[in-house]
Write a protein that holds these residues in place. Structure first.
Motif, PDB file in Angstrom:
ATOM      1  N   HIS A  66       6.413   4.701   6.334  1.00  7.11           N
ATOM      2  CA  HIS A  66       7.200   3.703   7.053  1.00  7.11           C
ATOM      3  C   HIS A  66       8.489   4.291   7.631  1.00  7.11           C
ATOM      4  O   HIS A  66       8.932   3.868   8.698  1.00  7.11           O
ATOM      5  CB  HIS A  66       7.453   2.489   6.166  1.00  7.11           C
ATOM      6  CG  HIS A  66       6.249   1.605   6.089  1.00  7.11           C
ATOM      7  ND1 HIS A  66       5.163   1.915   5.306  1.00  7.11           N
ATOM      8  CD2 HIS A  66       5.951   0.463   6.737  1.00  7.11           C
ATOM      9  CE1 HIS A  66       4.250   0.983   5.466  1.00  7.11           C
ATOM     10  NE2 HIS A  66       4.695   0.088   6.332  1.00  7.11           N
ATOM     11  N   LYS A  69       7.290   5.895  10.830  1.00  5.06           N
ATOM     12  CA  LYS A  69       7.046   4.883  11.867  1.00  5.06           C
ATOM     13  C   LYS A  69       8.380   4.372  12.412  1.00  5.06           C
ATOM     14  O   LYS A  69       8.540   4.223  13.625  1.00  5.06           O
ATOM     15  CB  LYS A  69       6.224   3.722  11.290  1.00  5.06           C
ATOM     16  CG  LYS A  69       4.800   4.125  10.996  1.00  5.06           C
ATOM     17  CD  LYS A  69       3.887   3.101  10.380  1.00  5.06           C
ATOM     18  CE  LYS A  69       4.345   1.750  10.061  1.00  5.06           C
ATOM     19  NZ  LYS A  69       3.310   0.868   9.487  1.00  5.06           N
ATOM     20  N   GLN A  73       8.812   5.382  16.255  1.00  5.42           N
ATOM     21  CA  GLN A  73       8.481   4.241  17.105  1.00  5.42           C
ATOM     22  C   GLN A  73       9.590   3.195  17.015  1.00  5.42           C
ATOM     23  O   GLN A  73       9.372   2.054  16.607  1.00  5.42           O
ATOM     24  CB  GLN A  73       7.136   3.622  16.714  1.00  5.42           C
ATOM     25  CG  GLN A  73       5.955   4.391  17.256  1.00  5.42           C
ATOM     26  CD  GLN A  73       4.679   3.585  17.180  1.00  5.42           C
ATOM     27  OE1 GLN A  73       4.432   2.859  16.231  1.00  5.42           O
ATOM     28  NE2 GLN A  73       3.841   3.735  18.191  1.00  5.42           N
ATOM     29  N   TRP A  81       8.437  -3.548   8.256  1.00  7.41           N
ATOM     30  CA  TRP A  81       8.665  -2.125   7.984  1.00  7.41           C
ATOM     31  C   TRP A  81       9.905  -1.966   7.114  1.00  7.41           C
ATOM     32  O   TRP A  81       9.894  -1.234   6.134  1.00  7.41           O
ATOM     33  CB  TRP A  81       8.847  -1.331   9.265  1.00  7.41           C
ATOM     34  CG  TRP A  81       7.626  -1.151  10.109  1.00  7.41           C
ATOM     35  CD1 TRP A  81       6.366  -1.622   9.862  1.00  7.41           C
ATOM     36  CD2 TRP A  81       7.562  -0.446  11.339  1.00  7.41           C
ATOM     37  NE1 TRP A  81       5.522  -1.257  10.869  1.00  7.41           N
ATOM     38  CE2 TRP A  81       6.224  -0.531  11.802  1.00  7.41           C
ATOM     39  CE3 TRP A  81       8.491   0.232  12.110  1.00  7.41           C
ATOM     40  CZ2 TRP A  81       5.800   0.056  12.987  1.00  7.41           C
ATOM     41  CZ3 TRP A  81       8.064   0.818  13.302  1.00  7.41           C
ATOM     42  CH2 TRP A  81       6.730   0.733  13.727  1.00  7.41           C
ATOM     43  N   ALA A 121       0.699   7.424   9.053  1.00  9.96           N
ATOM     44  CA  ALA A 121       1.583   7.022  10.156  1.00  9.96           C
ATOM     45  C   ALA A 121       0.901   7.268  11.497  1.00  9.96           C
ATOM     46  O   ALA A 121       0.969   6.426  12.404  1.00  9.96           O
ATOM     47  CB  ALA A 121       2.917   7.763  10.080  1.00  9.96           C
ATOM     48  N   GLU A 124      -1.768   4.583  11.998  1.00  7.43           N
ATOM     49  CA  GLU A 124      -1.235   3.242  12.287  1.00  7.43           C
ATOM     50  C   GLU A 124      -0.493   3.153  13.619  1.00  7.43           C
ATOM     51  O   GLU A 124      -0.504   2.109  14.251  1.00  7.43           O
ATOM     52  CB  GLU A 124      -0.327   2.779  11.153  1.00  7.43           C
ATOM     53  CG  GLU A 124      -1.103   2.446   9.893  1.00  7.43           C
ATOM     54  CD  GLU A 124      -0.233   1.849   8.809  1.00  7.43           C
ATOM     55  OE1 GLU A 124       0.950   1.529   9.065  1.00  7.43           O
ATOM     56  OE2 GLU A 124      -0.749   1.692   7.692  1.00  7.43           O
ATOM     57  N   THR A 125       0.147   4.237  14.025  1.00  3.17           N
ATOM     58  CA  THR A 125       0.933   4.212  15.267  1.00  3.17           C
ATOM     59  C   THR A 125       0.124   4.637  16.485  1.00  3.17           C
ATOM     60  O   THR A 125       0.566   4.436  17.609  1.00  3.17           O
ATOM     61  CB  THR A 125       2.150   5.155  15.165  1.00  3.17           C
ATOM     62  OG1 THR A 125       1.687   6.496  14.983  1.00  3.17           O
ATOM     63  CG2 THR A 125       3.089   4.746  14.045  1.00  3.17           C
ATOM     64  N   LYS A 126      -1.010   5.249  16.238  1.00  4.10           N
ATOM     65  CA  LYS A 126      -1.839   5.825  17.307  1.00  4.10           C
ATOM     66  C   LYS A 126      -1.160   7.022  17.968  1.00  4.10           C
ATOM     67  O   LYS A 126      -1.529   7.440  19.055  1.00  4.10           O
ATOM     68  CB  LYS A 126      -2.221   4.789  18.369  1.00  4.10           C
ATOM     69  CG  LYS A 126      -2.842   3.524  17.827  1.00  4.10           C
ATOM     70  CD  LYS A 126      -4.186   3.764  17.196  1.00  4.10           C
ATOM     71  CE  LYS A 126      -4.867   2.465  16.827  1.00  4.10           C
ATOM     72  NZ  LYS A 126      -5.152   2.312  15.429  1.00  4.10           N
TER      73      LYS A 126
END
Length: 162
Positions: A66, A69, A73, A81, A121, A124-126
């Protein structure tokens, strides 16, 4: 009227684990050392220690995931988060409070946790995994500090709703 006391039959470790734990606790309290299942009891005690280490390691991975991320992002930062970051810190602190001998363990587990955090990460974030530094960019002190949040400065009003 009989004065004979009845004793429950011993519970097998393999047949009913919970009943076995209760039986062993009763025997320990009664100091009935000749009736203790010493080998299995020793193994279970060691297992409790391993589970505390495992909890720290897994919570550290989620915390780092997290933080990454949050850092990489910033436009998607959200309350969940922030909440997850805070929750993981609280739980890690709680385990260490209960077992101070594990206070150095988060640093020992950092490399393992960071590798897993990068994978999660990225998933999940691509984002590509190579976007993230190969070595953890945060110190263990920063990671566990309640006031540390990586990346650009932020204000709670900046968070998106979720």
């Amino acid at each position: 009227m009989s004065t004979k006391t009845t004793t429950r039959p011993s519970t097998s470790y393999d047949d009913d684990f919970y009943a076995w734990t209760q039986d062993q606790a009763e025997k320990l309290r009664a100091r009935r050392h000749n009736e203790i299942d010493w080998d299995n009891l020793a193994e279970e005690i060691e297992s409790v220690g391993r589970s505390q280490k495992s909890e720290i390691r897994n919570r550290l991975r989620v915390l780092l995931q997290h933080l990454l991320k949050w850092h990489f992002q910033p436009e998607l930062r959200c309350h969940s988060w922030q909440s997850t970051i805070s929750e993981q810190r609280v739980h890690i602190e709680g385990v260490i409070e209960d077992s101070p001998s594990l206070s150095a363990f988060p640093e020992d587990a950092l490399d393992w946790a960071y590798r897993g955090a990068i994978r999660k990460a990225a998933e999940e974030t691509k984002l590509a995994q190579d976007i993230f530094p190969t070595a953890c960019p945060y110190t263990i002190e920063q990671i566990l500090a309640y006031d540390f949040m990586p990346g650009r400065p932020w204000h709670p009003d900046d968070l998106i709703g979720d």
